[in-house]
Design an enzyme around this catalytic site. Structure first.
Site, PDB file in Angstrom:
ATOM      1  CB  SER A 147     -31.290 -16.565 -21.726  1.00  0.00           C
ATOM      2  OG  SER A 147     -31.465 -17.718 -20.924  1.00  0.00           O
ATOM      3  CE1 TYR A 160     -35.950 -14.907 -20.985  1.00  0.00           C
ATOM      4  CE2 TYR A 160     -34.895 -17.054 -20.761  1.00  0.00           C
ATOM      5  CZ  TYR A 160     -34.849 -15.677 -20.637  1.00  0.00           C
ATOM      6  OH  TYR A 160     -33.705 -15.082 -20.162  1.00  0.00           O
TER       7      TYR A 160
END
Length: 262
Positions: A147, A160
């Protein structure tokens, strides 16, 4: 008039055995479809049997029910694939947990959940896949779905972002360690992507309505969110021999240029 059906690239994965972890929905499911389309024999994991079995029926891929938060099950996904097909040529780590948490409100339990799915599962699946490849003295390819949050991320994605930054480091470390084994390992850092999981996240955490996709797309440079099938084609290319010698790359797949300012 010509057919509008997608014909794929060029049979890029003919004869390859591909495992997609986290392949039952979203980007992972798109990769399953693309890999099958490009000639691969595919197995994939997911937690929900009904979703996985439907995709398996639609694609002729093999569904393995697994909870990747358990590193033993992450390793076993590779073992089961090798038992079924004799080897694993390509691995994709596409499972992801995006539940929200900031530095101040993340609990140890939430932090551990993110590490388990977003970092520990890829680590131990890679461990098992590379062990098979090196035992056979055969080349292989691995693609991790990262990501752009690995570069920092928004405040509400602290655990995350931490895990995805770790995944980028793992990619480089493993690629370097196994470059002379001809095992190529890369990560694709994707941006905001239109998936079923993102829809659920936007509704659950951000109070989004039915038009959130349209509103979000209007704010993007290309006028749309990232599309899973486009990401899948890129991943298939990286898995294939046509991507050449590239390894250890962490590729930003997004429409916003990180680090650039107006």
């Amino acid at each position: 008039m010509g057919s509008t059906e997608r014909t794929g690239l060029t049979g890029l994965l003919d004869g390859k055995v591909v495992l997609v972890n986290g392949g039952s929905q979203g980007v992972g499911a798109a990769i399953v479809r693309a890999a099958v389309r490009e000639g691969a024999v595919v197995s994939f994991t997911g937690r929900r049997a009904e979703v996985g079995e439907k995709l398996a029926a639609d694609t002729d891929a093999r569904f393995l029910r697994a909870d990747l938060s358990d590193p033993a099950q992450a390793r076993d996904s590779v073992v089961q694939t090798v038992e079924a097909y004799g080897r694993v040529d390509c691995l994709v780590n596409a499972a992801g947990l995006t539940s929200r948490g900031s530095l101040l409100d993340t609990t140890p339990e939430l932090f551990d959940q993110h590490m388990a799915i977003n970092l520990k599962a890829p680590f131990f699946a890679m461990q098992a896949a590379v062990a098979d490849m090196t035992a056979r003295k055969a080349p292989g390819t691995i693609v991790n779905i990262g990501s752009n949050c690995a570069h920092g991320g928004p405040p509400y994605l602290a655990p995350y972002s931490t895990a995805k930054a770790g995944l980028a480091g793992l990619t480089r470390n493993a690629a370097h360690a196994h470059r002379f084994d001809r095992i190529r390992i890369n990560t694709v850092n994707i941006g905001w992507t239109d998936t079923e999981g993102e829809d659920a996240t936007q509704r659950a955490f951000h109070g989004a309505g039915d038009d959130w996709r349209e509103q979000a797309a209007a704010r993007q440079p290309m006028g749309k969110l990232g599309q899973p099938d486009e990401i899948a084609d890129f991943v298939v290319f990286l898995l294939s021999d046509r991507s050449g010698v590239v390894t250890g790359s962490v590729i930003d797949w997004d429409q916003n240029v990180l680090g650039a300012l107006d």
